[in-house]
Design an enzyme around this catalytic site. Structure first.
Site, short mmCIF file in Angstrom:
data_model
loop_
_atom_site.label_atom_id
_atom_site.label_comp_id
_atom_site.label_asym_id
_atom_site.label_seq_id
_atom_site.Cartn_x
_atom_site.Cartn_y
_atom_site.Cartn_z
CG HIS A 42 -1.69 -1.18 5.94
ND1 HIS A 42 -2.42 -0.29 6.58
CD2 HIS A 42 -1.89 -0.92 4.61
CE1 HIS A 42 -2.49 0.75 5.98
NE2 HIS A 42 -2.29 0.46 4.72
NE ARG A 78 -0.74 4.79 8.72
CZ ARG A 78 -2.31 4.59 8.93
NH1 ARG A 78 -2.57 4.84 10.25
NH2 ARG A 78 -3.22 4.30 8.04
CB CYS A 119 -0.99 0.00 1.17
SG CYS A 119 -2.19 1.49 1.23
CG ASP A 168 -0.75 3.73 5.17
OD1 ASP A 168 -0.11 4.58 5.91
OD2 ASP A 168 -2.09 3.86 5.45
CB CYS A 200 -5.71 -0.68 4.45
SG CYS A 200 -5.22 -0.07 2.75
CO CO Z 1 -3.52 1.08 2.94
#
Ligand code: CO
Length: 217
Positions: A98, A46, A42, A44, A101
């Site tokens: 994750h 993080r 992803c 993302d 998400c």
């Molecule tokens: Co995500």
């Protein structure tokens, strides 16, 4: 004036630190890259691939998008997979989702968000496909977690169905496709038991992985 000076400063510090620990690090990397892994994860912030699995630049080839989706006609993802498999000859493709998400969460609801609805449609398809299993979960949080897991399993299946992976296996190339999920709360990875190493394993591993998800309810 150069913008974002703090980032250039951090970059100089990082390069200096790497050079002090491994004097020939950058020189070696300029010759060629030879990663063993392709990470599909992803976007993302993080969930940074290298940091999570403790690998240095040059050790993992990375493709990231919203909610780690692999779509059969996505020329970007397919090009990455082709380069990783055919040129770099990676031995492992890791699809890593994750929990928590944002893309998966948005796909849980049918609210209209704009252009991204077309992208999230693929995760909504996963949701519809597994609606009976998801409906059995009372807690919305646990339903959300489950959809994150199911999305990984479906994307592993999509990776295995690409002409690239199919052809690699047909020609005898060693290539394993894994499905993992990352927990933001503790920084730990979990294997979703979707390891597929040849065409014959796709349907049985997929079926078992989905059954396992249903049993975990
Ligand atoms: Co995500």
């Amino acid at each position: 004036m150069r913008l974002l000076p703090e980032l250039f400063q951090k970059n100089r510090q990082w390069a200096e630190k790497v050079r002090s620990e491994h004097p020939d690090f950058f020189t070696k990397l300029t010759q060629q890259q030879s990663p063993h892994y392709l990470w599909i994860g992803c976007a993302d912030s993080r969930v940074p691939a290298n940091e999570i699995i403790g690998l240095l630049p040059g050790e993992v080839f990375v493709h990231r998008n919203v909610a780690n989706v692999v779509i059969h006609t996505d020329i970007n993802a397919l090009s990455c997979i082709e380069y990783a498999v055919c040129v770099l000859k990676v031995e492992h493709i890791i699809v890593c989702g994750h929990y928590g998400c944002g893309g998966v969460k948005a796909a849980q609801h049918d609210r209209h968000l704009g252009l991204i609805d077309n992208w999230l449609r693929h995760i909504r398809d996963v949701r519809w496909k597994h609606e009976p299993m998801l409906q059995r979960i009372e807690s919305e949080q646990r339903r959300f977690d489950k959809l994150c897991e199911l999305n990984v399993i479906e994307q592993v299946n999509n990776v295995c169905s690409t002409t690239i992976v199919q052809q690699a296996w047909a020609s005898g190339q060693s290539l394993a496709v894994h499905g993992w999920i990352y927990r933001l709360e503790d920084g730990l990875l979990q294997d979703l038991n979707t390891l597929i190493t040849n065409s014959d394993e796709i349907s049985s591993v997929y079926r078992l992985a989905i059954e396992q998800e249903a049993q975990k309810l």
